[in-house]
Design an enzyme around this catalytic site. Structure first.
Site, PDB file in Angstrom:
ATOM      1  N   TYR A   6     -13.952  -9.786   1.003  1.00 51.23           N
ATOM      2  CA  TYR A   6     -13.175  -9.909  -0.237  1.00 51.23           C
ATOM      3  C   TYR A   6     -12.546  -8.596  -0.685  1.00 51.23           C
ATOM      4  O   TYR A   6     -12.314  -8.403  -1.880  1.00 51.23           O
ATOM      5  CB  TYR A   6     -14.055 -10.445  -1.387  1.00 51.23           C
ATOM      6  N   TYR A 133     -16.842 -24.509  -5.245  1.00 48.03           N
ATOM      7  CA  TYR A 133     -16.899 -23.575  -4.124  1.00 48.03           C
ATOM      8  C   TYR A 133     -17.949 -24.096  -3.162  1.00 48.03           C
ATOM      9  O   TYR A 133     -19.094 -24.344  -3.557  1.00 48.03           O
ATOM     10  CB  TYR A 133     -17.283 -22.160  -4.587  1.00 48.03           C
ATOM     11  N   ASP A 223     -24.458 -29.946  -2.879  1.00 45.26           N
ATOM     12  CA  ASP A 223     -24.471 -28.618  -2.265  1.00 45.26           C
ATOM     13  C   ASP A 223     -25.333 -27.736  -3.159  1.00 45.26           C
ATOM     14  O   ASP A 223     -24.875 -27.210  -4.168  1.00 45.26           O
ATOM     15  CB  ASP A 223     -23.032 -28.078  -2.171  1.00 45.26           C
ATOM     16  N   LYS A 250     -28.877 -19.888   1.149  1.00 45.16           N
ATOM     17  CA  LYS A 250     -29.230 -18.713   0.333  1.00 45.16           C
ATOM     18  C   LYS A 250     -30.744 -18.480   0.151  1.00 45.16           C
ATOM     19  O   LYS A 250     -31.349 -17.814   0.975  1.00 45.16           O
ATOM     20  CB  LYS A 250     -28.493 -18.788  -0.999  1.00 45.16           C
TER      21      LYS A 250
HETATM   22  C1  LIG Z   1     -22.710 -19.347  -0.976  1.00 44.58           C
HETATM   23  C2  LIG Z   1     -22.390 -20.777  -1.021  1.00 44.58           C
HETATM   24  C3  LIG Z   1     -21.995 -21.477   0.129  1.00 44.58           C
HETATM   25  C4  LIG Z   1     -21.742 -20.787   1.450  1.00 44.58           C
HETATM   26  O1  LIG Z   1     -22.884 -20.247   2.000  1.00 44.58           O
HETATM   27  P1  LIG Z   1     -22.738 -19.116   3.141  1.00 44.58           P
HETATM   28  O2  LIG Z   1     -24.142 -18.918   3.610  1.00 44.58           O
HETATM   29  O3  LIG Z   1     -22.150 -17.934   2.460  1.00 44.58           O
HETATM   30  O4  LIG Z   1     -21.858 -19.667   4.189  1.00 44.58           O
HETATM   31  C5  LIG Z   1     -21.799 -22.838   0.040  1.00 44.58           C
HETATM   32  N1  LIG Z   1     -21.963 -23.490  -1.125  1.00 44.58           N
HETATM   33  C6  LIG Z   1     -22.342 -22.855  -2.256  1.00 44.58           C
HETATM   34  C7  LIG Z   1     -22.540 -23.641  -3.496  1.00 44.58           C
HETATM   35  C8  LIG Z   1     -22.546 -21.476  -2.251  1.00 44.58           C
HETATM   36  O5  LIG Z   1     -22.884 -20.837  -3.378  1.00 44.58           O
END
Ligand SMILES: *Cc1c(COP(=O)(O)O)cnc(C)c1O
Length: 399
Positions: A6, A133, A223, A250
């Site tokens: 970024y 996102y 997600d 994460k």
């Molecule tokens: C960070 C994130 C992703 C992507 O995860 P990466 O391990 O960075 O590929 C997908 N969805 C959400 C909600 C996120 O916060």
């Protein structure tokens, strides 16, 4: 050289060089910094966490990686057993991958193929949220709704199959009414939209979404790459409203190694389970089920229960409310707090220019983006450490 994320490489500020990290602290050559954002929200128990580090070392002493193509191993089996047991409802089928973005891709591929396998090929429309996102890869960018992340797609024109709606029940009902049997799935970051600006919305939206998905036979995907593992105050939002597919990343490994998992329920799995090879899920990231990551994730889940993370997050939220709720300034648009996430949104991004250096001098690492100054702390802070982070945020507006 390193090409940083970024960043405009031509004029980026020199990044702080970290020489050590322990608990909630990052160390540079000359400073000790409280990390207020947990390395992109992942290092939820702090750095160099002893149990997770030990689990990784023990596994590394055996082997670090073998693929899951035609092979399997105990660390991956233990983790999938634990997840099946630990996650709500019949979310029992674990497809591993190496990052959150890939795990979201897998979830979407599952949903799309679910209907192909069932012979309902007209179900092509994916419903997603405004400001969503879901990652940085192309398909996840398509369902995302943040110009900063997916502007490159505009070169190819609007994708007709993804429809974005605001987090309002009326808009949700209207979309179901309009697209009905064309709908494939609804994908959301439940309750808290992270990279889209720490936007928070009500659980009533998700409850209504579950009802409508059931009514119209549409798959619901959560997600929880960011919201999972306690961030919103729930262990998983999936504990309150059950999705058909759940994506975790994460915090899964306590942020010690990159890994993610797409967990499907019985209904989704059953649509792939067949004598026909054509109905198999054709996906397989090279490092899926990496043994070190699986061992780290097992330790992370044990810690989650041992530390009673939901109680800790409730306490963090209480302090955030006490310290930040009602804090006003003419430059502030809104203060938002949910569980382990606190955000001050300002009107103008320039208001936050220089904040990182300001915080650095006061022993805090922060990384505001656009108009969002936020804290997503590791759960292991003391009250004093937490109060210090919020004090520095407030001081910025009073200096
Ligand atoms: C960070 C994130 C992703 C992507 O995860 P990466 O391990 O960075 O590929 C997908 N969805 C959400 C909600 C996120 O916060």
């Amino acid at each position: 050289m390193i090409w940083y994320p970024y960043e405009q490489m031509k004029n980026m500020k020199t990044p702080y060089k970290i020489v050590d990290a322990e608990g909630p602290y990052l160390y540079t050559e000359d400073a000790k910094l409280l990390d207020s954002i947990s390395s992109w929200w992942s290092v939820i128990y702090g750095y160099h966490q002893p149990q997770i580090t030990e689990a990784i070392c023990q596994q590394a002493a055996k082997f670090s990686h073998v693929m899951l193509g035609g092979l399997t191993h105990q660390a991956a089996q233990d983790l999938s057993d634990k997840l099946a047991d630990w996650l709500p409802g019949d979310l029992n089928y674990c497809f591993f991958s190496d990052s959150g973005s890939v795990a979201v891709e897998v979830a979407l591929k599952m949903a799309l193929q679910y209907y192909v396998n069932r012979g309902e090929k007209q179900r092509k429309t994916v419903l997603a949220l405004e400001h969503a996102y879901h990652g940085d890869t192309f398909k996840t960018m398509e369902v995302g709704d943040d110009e900063d992340y997916h502007f490159v797609l505009q070169v190819y024109g609007e994708n007709p199959y993804v429809v974005h709606i605001p987090t309002e029940i009326a808009a949700l009902e209207k979309a179901f009414d309009r697209y009905k049997a064309e709908l494939n799935c609804l994908i959301v970051e439940p309750l808290l939209q992270g990279a889209g600006g720490m936007r928070m919305y009500d659980i009533a939206f998700l409850k209504r979404a579950r009802e409508l998905c059931d009514e119209h036979g549409v798959l619901l995907i959560f997600d929880e790459v960011a919201t999972g593992f306690g961030r919103t105050g729930y262990r998983f939002v999936a504990d309150a409203v059950l999705p058909d597919i759940l994506v975790l990343g994460k915090g899964l490994t306590g942020g010690h190694i990159g890994h993610a998992v797409t967990v499907a329920n019985q209904k989704v799995f059953a649509a792939f389970y067949d004598d026909s090879q054509e109905k198999a899920l054709m996906h397989g990231p090279t490092f899926m089920g990496n043994a070190l990551a699986c061992a780290a994730a097992r330790a992370s889940i044990e810690l989650f229960d041992a530390l009673d993370v939901p109680a800790r997050v409730a306490h963090i939220e209480e302090i955030a409310l006490r310290e930040l709720a009602g804090f006003t300034d003419e430059r502030i648009r809104e203060v938002r707090i949910m569980g382990g996430c606190a955000c001050i949104e300002v009107y103008d991004a320039r208001t936050l220019a220089g904040y990182q250096e300001f915080a650095y001098k006061r022993g805090v690492f922060a990384r505001p983006f656009l108009t969002y100054l936020y804290a997503m702390v590791p759960y292991v802070l003391t009250d004093e450490e937490l109060v210090h982070i919020f004090s520095v945020m407030k001081e910025w507006f009073r200096k």
